[in-house]
Scaffold this active site. Structure first.
Site, mmCIF file in Angstrom:
data_model
loop_
_atom_site.group_PDB
_atom_site.id
_atom_site.type_symbol
_atom_site.label_atom_id
_atom_site.label_comp_id
_atom_site.label_asym_id
_atom_site.label_seq_id
_atom_site.Cartn_x
_atom_site.Cartn_y
_atom_site.Cartn_z
ATOM 1 N N TYR A 64 -1.183 -3.677 -6.770
ATOM 2 C CA TYR A 64 -0.898 -4.459 -5.563
ATOM 3 C C TYR A 64 -1.948 -4.311 -4.472
ATOM 4 O O TYR A 64 -2.381 -3.188 -4.150
ATOM 5 C CB TYR A 64 0.462 -4.043 -4.978
ATOM 6 C CG TYR A 64 1.030 -5.102 -4.062
ATOM 7 C CD1 TYR A 64 1.799 -6.134 -4.582
ATOM 8 C CD2 TYR A 64 0.761 -5.098 -2.703
ATOM 9 C CE1 TYR A 64 2.306 -7.127 -3.753
ATOM 10 C CE2 TYR A 64 1.261 -6.094 -1.875
ATOM 11 C CZ TYR A 64 2.037 -7.102 -2.403
ATOM 12 O OH TYR A 64 2.530 -8.091 -1.588
ATOM 13 N N GLY A 65 -2.308 -5.417 -3.880
ATOM 14 C CA GLY A 65 -3.050 -5.495 -2.622
ATOM 15 C C GLY A 65 -4.067 -4.409 -2.367
ATOM 16 O O GLY A 65 -5.009 -4.202 -3.140
ATOM 17 N N THR B 292 -3.565 -11.737 11.976
ATOM 18 C CA THR B 292 -3.943 -13.043 11.406
ATOM 19 C C THR B 292 -3.563 -14.158 12.382
ATOM 20 O O THR B 292 -4.330 -15.107 12.575
ATOM 21 C CB THR B 292 -3.274 -13.221 10.028
ATOM 22 O OG1 THR B 292 -3.644 -12.109 9.207
ATOM 23 C CG2 THR B 292 -3.719 -14.508 9.349
ATOM 24 N N ARG C 115 0.854 -1.198 0.000
ATOM 25 C CA ARG C 115 0.000 0.000 0.000
ATOM 26 C C ARG C 115 0.884 1.239 0.000
ATOM 27 O O ARG C 115 1.926 1.269 0.650
ATOM 28 C CB ARG C 115 -0.862 0.040 1.260
ATOM 29 C CG ARG C 115 -1.962 -0.963 1.322
ATOM 30 C CD ARG C 115 -2.894 -0.691 2.488
ATOM 31 N NE ARG C 115 -2.251 -0.798 3.772
ATOM 32 C CZ ARG C 115 -1.880 0.227 4.527
ATOM 33 N NH1 ARG C 115 -2.100 1.467 4.145
ATOM 34 N NH2 ARG C 115 -1.296 0.039 5.697
ATOM 35 N N ASP D 80 -9.033 -9.178 9.576
ATOM 36 C CA ASP D 80 -8.556 -7.826 9.254
ATOM 37 C C ASP D 80 -9.603 -6.722 9.433
ATOM 38 O O ASP D 80 -9.249 -5.626 9.827
ATOM 39 C CB ASP D 80 -8.046 -7.807 7.807
ATOM 40 C CG ASP D 80 -7.220 -6.577 7.490
ATOM 41 O OD1 ASP D 80 -6.413 -6.166 8.341
ATOM 42 O OD2 ASP D 80 -7.379 -6.013 6.386
ATOM 43 N N HIS E 28 -10.677 -1.713 11.684
ATOM 44 C CA HIS E 28 -9.533 -2.531 11.288
ATOM 45 C C HIS E 28 -9.307 -3.579 12.378
ATOM 46 O O HIS E 28 -8.381 -3.460 13.179
ATOM 47 C CB HIS E 28 -8.330 -1.594 11.134
ATOM 48 C CG HIS E 28 -7.125 -2.215 10.508
ATOM 49 N ND1 HIS E 28 -5.863 -1.707 10.670
ATOM 50 C CD2 HIS E 28 -6.985 -3.291 9.709
ATOM 51 C CE1 HIS E 28 -5.000 -2.442 10.000
ATOM 52 N NE2 HIS E 28 -5.661 -3.422 9.412
ATOM 53 N N CYS F 175 1.059 -6.615 12.917
ATOM 54 C CA CYS F 175 1.266 -6.845 14.360
ATOM 55 C C CYS F 175 0.707 -8.193 14.775
ATOM 56 O O CYS F 175 0.479 -8.429 15.962
ATOM 57 C CB CYS F 175 0.602 -5.746 15.176
ATOM 58 S SG CYS F 175 1.573 -4.250 15.270
ATOM 59 N N GLY F 176 0.404 -9.050 13.813
ATOM 60 C CA GLY F 176 -0.017 -10.406 14.148
ATOM 61 C C GLY F 176 -1.524 -10.583 14.259
ATOM 62 O O GLY F 176 -1.986 -11.467 14.991
ATOM 63 N N ASN G 22 -0.792 -16.370 24.145
ATOM 64 C CA ASN G 22 -1.689 -15.211 24.268
ATOM 65 C C ASN G 22 -3.074 -15.636 24.773
ATOM 66 O O ASN G 22 -3.853 -14.809 25.254
ATOM 67 C CB ASN G 22 -1.816 -14.468 22.937
ATOM 68 C CG ASN G 22 -0.515 -13.770 22.554
ATOM 69 O OD1 ASN G 22 0.314 -13.509 23.425
ATOM 70 N ND2 ASN G 22 -0.326 -13.486 21.282
ATOM 71 N N LYS H 192 -9.375 -2.269 1.842
ATOM 72 C CA LYS H 192 -9.115 -1.062 2.634
ATOM 73 C C LYS H 192 -9.933 0.122 2.121
ATOM 74 O O LYS H 192 -10.420 0.942 2.900
ATOM 75 C CB LYS H 192 -7.625 -0.736 2.597
ATOM 76 C CG LYS H 192 -6.723 -1.866 3.066
ATOM 77 C CD LYS H 192 -6.977 -2.228 4.506
ATOM 78 C CE LYS H 192 -5.939 -3.221 5.006
ATOM 79 N NZ LYS H 192 -6.172 -3.575 6.411
ATOM 80 N N SER I 152 -1.180 -2.659 11.091
ATOM 81 C CA SER I 152 -0.716 -3.623 10.091
ATOM 82 C C SER I 152 0.535 -4.338 10.598
ATOM 83 O O SER I 152 1.403 -3.721 11.221
ATOM 84 C CB SER I 152 -0.385 -2.892 8.795
ATOM 85 O OG SER I 152 -1.462 -2.085 8.420
ATOM 86 N N ARG J 184 2.593 -11.937 0.091
ATOM 87 C CA ARG J 184 1.229 -12.230 0.563
ATOM 88 C C ARG J 184 0.724 -13.576 0.061
ATOM 89 O O ARG J 184 1.151 -14.061 -0.991
ATOM 90 C CB ARG J 184 0.271 -11.148 0.047
ATOM 91 C CG ARG J 184 0.563 -9.754 0.577
ATOM 92 C CD ARG J 184 -0.056 -9.553 1.923
ATOM 93 N NE ARG J 184 0.463 -8.377 2.609
ATOM 94 C CZ ARG J 184 -0.057 -7.912 3.736
ATOM 95 N NH1 ARG J 184 -1.082 -8.497 4.301
ATOM 96 N NH2 ARG J 184 0.466 -6.870 4.332
HETATM 97 O O1 O2Y Z 1 0.357 -3.993 1.221
HETATM 98 C C1 O2Y Z 1 -0.809 -4.253 0.937
HETATM 99 O O2 O2Y Z 1 -1.350 -3.830 -0.064
HETATM 100 C C2 O2Y Z 1 -1.587 -5.089 1.808
HETATM 101 S S1 O2Y Z 1 -2.000 -4.234 3.232
HETATM 102 C C3 O2Y Z 1 -2.930 -5.309 4.203
HETATM 103 C C4 O2Y Z 1 -3.359 -6.513 3.710
HETATM 104 C C5 O2Y Z 1 -4.107 -7.346 4.496
HETATM 105 C C6 O2Y Z 1 -4.446 -6.933 5.744
HETATM 106 N N1 O2Y Z 1 -4.030 -5.756 6.227
HETATM 107 C C7 O2Y Z 1 -3.264 -4.957 5.502
HETATM 108 C C8 O2Y Z 1 -2.836 -3.680 6.150
HETATM 109 O O3 O2Y Z 1 -2.009 -2.948 5.670
HETATM 110 O O4 O2Y Z 1 -3.372 -3.391 7.229
HETATM 111 MN MN MN Z 2 -4.904 -4.702 7.863
#
Ligand code: O2Y
Ligand code: MN
Length: 605
Positions: free
Chosen positions: A209-210, A265, A69, A285, A238, A262-263, A507, A218, A260, A377
């Protein structure tokens, strides 16, 4: 097809603007998905992985300039700068539209335009929103099939209804006879990820990308949805959603906001180290939260797949993710083994003696560089996750008992803190922070930034109005019907820079305390920062490698450190400028009071 004239007219308009060679309406079928993948393999845009080792799996390699992103190129084009607020990149909508129209003119020449009708949220749910993405990227089309409910079923459900207009182009028109490249995109200065909340529109140009290109995620489910949520009294967040079941079979649902990488998933798919406890996944997410018919806050995951970070994912760190991606998965920017399988740093197996790296180059352990990109990813359908909760698509959503917030804080912030009230919880959410990571391109990697509710890059309007909205939402609930807000910090370090808490499956011990707090079955002590586990309340039985001293450091509220934290919060609030909700300023004042006047109270010897 459809009789939705708004949709048909818009497609007509965009076809005339972007001049694709042809238009393909995505039906979302398995045959279509396979056809697009076969075509991408034939063109060199995708690699079919060894189908014995990874059935139904494909690898894509992006252009090295198009790997994440791009926050610097993400814009909120609301009518006024004030509406976008101090944390967003605002652009005047008319100016931005003019700039982008010039780029879009003829931009799909030599390419096919895919029409992707999609639903965010379960089809038929009151929570759900419709979108239609027009894109010249077949990579986007196949990813959208996994990440959203897409195709004919979405178009049928849409009928003549309204939808978010999502326009996407990789920004690389092809002249007659010009050969394509495997990952077309535009240079950084021509990339635009633009949101026009007042028009329900997203315009994305130049990146494939993503989060820049899969516009349901997003862009729609957070930035555009957050604006709509504010108008309608709900929250687009989020957050992961998980279900936690105790050994007696009692089940509770938690959501959790983490910045983003920080775990999220990993936590969503956690395998508890505590005997008899079970975590099930509802989302990793994004959560949409609204008051249900029963008066409780209910959460729905608007997505239908996971776009997870591959590096660091292993059978040890996240076995459920690893099982999910054993088949029918799209990989982006991971390394390719000589056997036709995938590999990445932190996968849990030693580096092979030879790989093809994410840039398509020969790689050996001596190469001295990463084989997979740090933001590589996997895209996989949520239904493939062994831990998916049977009710994950419940149109009513799951009733939320607790909201967790957390970031990467090496110091100051305890392992877990319960807020004193909804208002105090919103205060905690407003000041949470984390280190900046590779998931977002930025020049400040490694620094801590305040990231309210982990939404800093995703709030479609003014952050101060967003925080005010959180306070307002709380007022719509009867006492006892609202979830409680807890701060967690798995990343606290000792003086030597070593993590104090093992994280991952352990955790569950923190989740257990939160679960029991919600049932009135666990003790807490009051500290200036909030409520912390009373001595003995956190189940540490069988926990290896954490001694009493480390536990006391994990649960420490150090007064001088917290005074410095309060000063830094005040500076942050000042930086956000006029218009911070007075309730949050009151909470800061109350924190300062609880910490005592530093002049009157010298720190303990
Ligand atoms: O870099 C990207 O385009 C992916 S960003 C992303 C993907 C899945 C879940 N969260 C994020 C994020 O940046 O929070
Ligand atoms: Mn995310």
């Amino acid at each position: 097809m459809t009789s939705n004239t708004d949709l048909l007219n818009w497609i007509d308009e965009i076809t005339r603007l972007c001049t694709p060679d042809s238009v393909h309406w995505c039906d979302g079928s398995e045959e279509e998905y396979q056809l697009l993948l076969d075509r991408m393999v034939a063109s060199g845009a995708a690699v079919r992985l060894n189908q014995q080792l990874r059935p139904g799996c494909y690898l894509f390699r992006s252009h090295p300039s198009d790997v994440a992103r791009v926050e610097d190129r993400t814009f909120i084009a609301s009518p006024t700068r004030e509406e976008a607020g101090p944390t967003n990149n605002w652009r005047d909508p008319e100016e931005l539209r003019a700039t982008m129209l010039a780029l879009y003119r003829g931009c799909m020449k030599g390419r096919k335009m895919y029409v992707i009708p999609f639903v965010m949220g379960p089809i038929g749910s009151e929570f759900s929103l419709f979108g239609v993405e027009l894109t010249d990227s077949p990579y986007v089309a196949v990813n959208m099939r996994l990440m959203t409910r897409m195709g004919t079923k979405a178009l049928d459900a849409l009928g003549d209804g309204d939808f978010v207009r999502c326009l996407h182009s990789v920004g690389a028109p092809l002249d007659q006879g010009q050969a394509d490249v495997s990952w077309p995109c535009a240079p950084m200065e021509h990339k635009y990820i633009a949101h026009f909340p007042q028009d329900n529109a997203i315009w994305s140009y130049g990146s494939g990308y993503g989060g820049n290109a899969l516009l349901g995620k997003k862009c729609l489910a957070l930035r555009i949805a957050s604006v709509q949520a504010r108008k309608e009294g709900w929250l687009a967040e989020h957050m992961l959603i998980l279900g936690l079941t105790d050994p007696k079979g009692r089940k509770a649902y938690f959501t959790a906001a983490f910045p983003s990488a920080c775990g999220k998933t990993n936590l969503a798919m956690l395998v508890p180290k505590l005997p008899g406890w079970k975590v099930e996944t509802l989302g990793d997410d994004i959560a949409w939260l609204r008051k249900g018919r029963d008066g409780r806050l209910r959460a729905v995951n608007p997505e239908s797949g996971f776009f997870g970070v591959a590096p660091g994912t292993s059978y040890k760190s996240n076995p459920n993710a690893m099982h999910s991606i054993e088949r029918d998965t799209l990989f982006t920017n991971v390394a390719l083994t000589d056997e036709g399988d995938v590999w990445w740093e932190g996968i849990g197996t030693p580096p092979p003696s030879h790989l093809i790296d994410w840039q398509g180059m020969d790689w050996t352990p001596e190469s001295g560089r990463n084989a997979a990109h740090p933001n590589a990813r996997f895209t996989v359908s949520a239904a493939r996750c062994p831990a998916i909760a049977p009710e994950w698509e419940d149109p009513e959503g799951a009733p939320v008992s607790a909201i967790l917030i957390g970031g990467r804080r090496p110091g100051v912030v305890p392992l877990v803190t319960e807020s004193l009230s909804w208002q105090h919880g919103v205060f905690m959410g407003s000041v949470m922070g984390s280190e900046i990571t590779a998931a977002a391109i930025s020049d400040a990697i490694g620094q801590v930034r305040r990231d309210p509710f982990a939404m800093l890059p995703f709030i479609g309007y003014n952050v101060k109005d967003y925080l005010r909205h959180w306070l307002e939402v709380g007022k719509a609930f009867l006492p006892g019907q609202l979830p409680r807000i807890f701060s967690v910090n798995w990343f606290r370090k000792d003086a030597g820079g070593r993590f104090l808490w093992p994280g991952y499956g352990e955790n569950a011990r923190v989740l257990k305390w939160i679960f029991q707090r919600m049932l009135g079955e666990a003790e807490a002590i009051e500290t200036p920062a909030g409520l912390l586990p009373a001595p003995g309340a956190l189940d540490l039985e069988g926990l290896e490698g954490v001694d009493e001293e480390q536990v006391s450091q994990l649960l420490k509220v150090d007064i001088p450190e917290w005074r410095a934290e309060a000063r830094s919060i005040r500076a942050y609030y000042d930086k956000l400028g006029e218009g911070m909700p007075s309730e949050l300023k009151d909470e800061l004042g109350a924190l300062e009071q609880r910490l005592g006047d530093p002049v009157d109270q010298p720190s303990a010897p």
